[in-house]
Design an enzyme around this catalytic site. Structure first.
Site, short mmCIF file in Angstrom:
data_model
loop_
_atom_site.label_atom_id
_atom_site.label_comp_id
_atom_site.label_asym_id
_atom_site.label_seq_id
_atom_site.Cartn_x
_atom_site.Cartn_y
_atom_site.Cartn_z
N LYS A 252 0.88 -1.16 0.00
CA LYS A 252 0.00 0.00 0.00
C LYS A 252 0.92 1.21 0.00
O LYS A 252 1.54 1.54 1.01
CB LYS A 252 -0.92 0.02 1.23
CG LYS A 252 -2.07 1.02 1.04
CD LYS A 252 -2.77 1.37 2.31
CE LYS A 252 -2.24 2.68 2.83
NZ LYS A 252 -3.05 3.22 3.94
N ALA B 178 -8.97 5.87 4.00
CA ALA B 178 -8.79 6.99 4.94
C ALA B 178 -9.98 7.92 5.01
O ALA B 178 -10.61 8.24 4.00
CB ALA B 178 -7.55 7.81 4.60
N GLY B 179 -10.28 8.32 6.23
CA GLY B 179 -11.25 9.38 6.47
C GLY B 179 -12.62 8.93 6.94
O GLY B 179 -13.40 9.74 7.45
N ASN C 119 -8.75 2.36 9.47
CA ASN C 119 -8.03 1.95 10.67
C ASN C 119 -8.53 2.71 11.89
O ASN C 119 -9.12 2.15 12.81
CB ASN C 119 -6.52 2.19 10.47
CG ASN C 119 -5.67 1.67 11.63
OD1 ASN C 119 -6.15 1.39 12.72
ND2 ASN C 119 -4.39 1.52 11.41
#
Lengths: 81, 267
Positions: free
Chosen positions: B109, B196-197, B218
């Site tokens: 990643k 993300a976010g 995460n």
């Protein structure tokens, strides 16, 4: 002054590679494999980079002799996103 | 548990990256949990197959730091190493090579960060690192912003998947630009995974409703009061959003339309 004399005494019997950013004195003739054992690290659980070259074949660790100023990075996986 | 009651919604196309069919559209990170045990239970509840890890120096004066691997069953999870924290193409390439030398797989990643405050990607360096790593045989999943042109260039550069952000890493702001994400998904042939976010289940659901192939998260799990329950919620939300996308939503209208017959009313 005393401190400097002690340090040079150590240097006579050892070499000082930089391991994970810190100078570390090991016995002259030590290999990367010796270093890992001294640190109680399982070679299969880490990846070692020696002077910017990844040691892909772990069987070579025991034949790679350390010198003063060598850069050694020992990494592993940690939690991340 | 009661998974079979969840969805009876028909078939879906398999989720395939670089020839590997993945059993979950939810990918999760392993950072920032309060304890390894909590992480293990959250991973389990998420149903994820792909889990991300980071490469870092071993602590030489180690207290008891054995990294994350002793807690992750490699027969159950597919490890996806990231290059988080790298601010140049050369650093990211170096981290990717170190990760591959661990011997699990060829996937990475790829993150190349351009700014400390927003952690937004340096897309020029990202493209450069993508080309280098693809040339070395890596399967590159490229974390990028929600810009179509960069996404197209990453695909051209050989990225196996493109991972636009919903909003900045760790922000929990949810999907800020539905249009961009939808457009990227429409235009790319490789899988699009929003990374993300996402902050909570509704964010995940709305993101999946845009038609993307998957989500990676995460902090939304690790920073929840109850990460295990949130992991379960996210699993349901990703499934719900996917099913809603496949079902095809009704058109939006600016006026009301009655659901009940307008004829047959009493005099």
């Amino acid at each position: 002054m005393m401190e400097m004399e002690q340090q040079s005494a150590v240097c006579r019997d050892g070499v000082v590679p930089v391991v994970n950013g810190e100078e570390r004195t090991v016995a002259a003739g030590s290999t990367l494999g010796d270093l890992l054992r001294e640190l109680s690290m399982n070679a299969n659980a880490v990846v070692v980079e020696h002077n910017r070259e990844i040691v892909r074949d772990r069987s070579r660790l025991d034949s790679m002799v350390l010198a003063t100023g060598d850069s050694v990075e020992i990494v592993h996986f940690v939690g991340g996103g | 548990m009661t998974e079979s009651t969840l969805i009876a919604g028909g078939t879906d196309t398999p989720f395939v990256i670089a020839g590997r069919t993945l059993r979950s559209r939810l990918m999760v990170g392993t950072g920032k949990y309060r304890s390894p045990d909590e992480m293990v239970r959250a991973l389990d509840a998420s149903g994820a197959e792909v889990v991300t890890v980071a490469v870092r120096r071993v602590d030489l004066n180690r207290s008891k730091d054995d990294g994350v691997l002793p807690h992750i069953d490699p027969t159950r999870y597919f490890l996806l190493s990231n290059t988080a924290g790298c601010y140049s193409a050369s650093d990211a390439v170096r981290y990717a090579r170190l990760a591959r030398a661990a011997g699990f797989n060829e996937w990475v990643k790829l993150e190349v960060i351009g700014d400390q405050h927003t952690l937004l990607p340096d897309t020029t360096a990202l493209l450069e690192a993508t080309r280098t790593l693809v040339g070395e045989g890596f399967v590159v999943l490229a974390y990028t912003n929600d810009d179509l042109i960069t996404a197209l260039r990453l695909e051209d550069a050989g990225a196996a998947a493109v991972m636009p952000l919903a909003s900045p890493i760790g922000s929990g702001l949810g999907l800020l630009n539905q249009y961009s994400i939808r457009t990227i998904k429409h235009r790319l042939s490789v899988p699009v995974i929003v990374d993300a976010g996402v902050g909570t289940a509704s964010d995940a659901c709305i993101t999946m409703e845009q038609g993307v192939d998957g989500i990676l998260m995460n902090t939304a799990l690790a920073a929840a009061d109850d990460p295990v329950r949130m992991a379960h919620a996210m699993r349901l939300a990703v499934d719900a959003g996917r099913q809603a996308h496949l079902a095809g939503r009704m058109p939006r209208r600016e006026v009301a339309v009655p659901s009940s017959p307008s004829v047959g009313m009493l005099e």
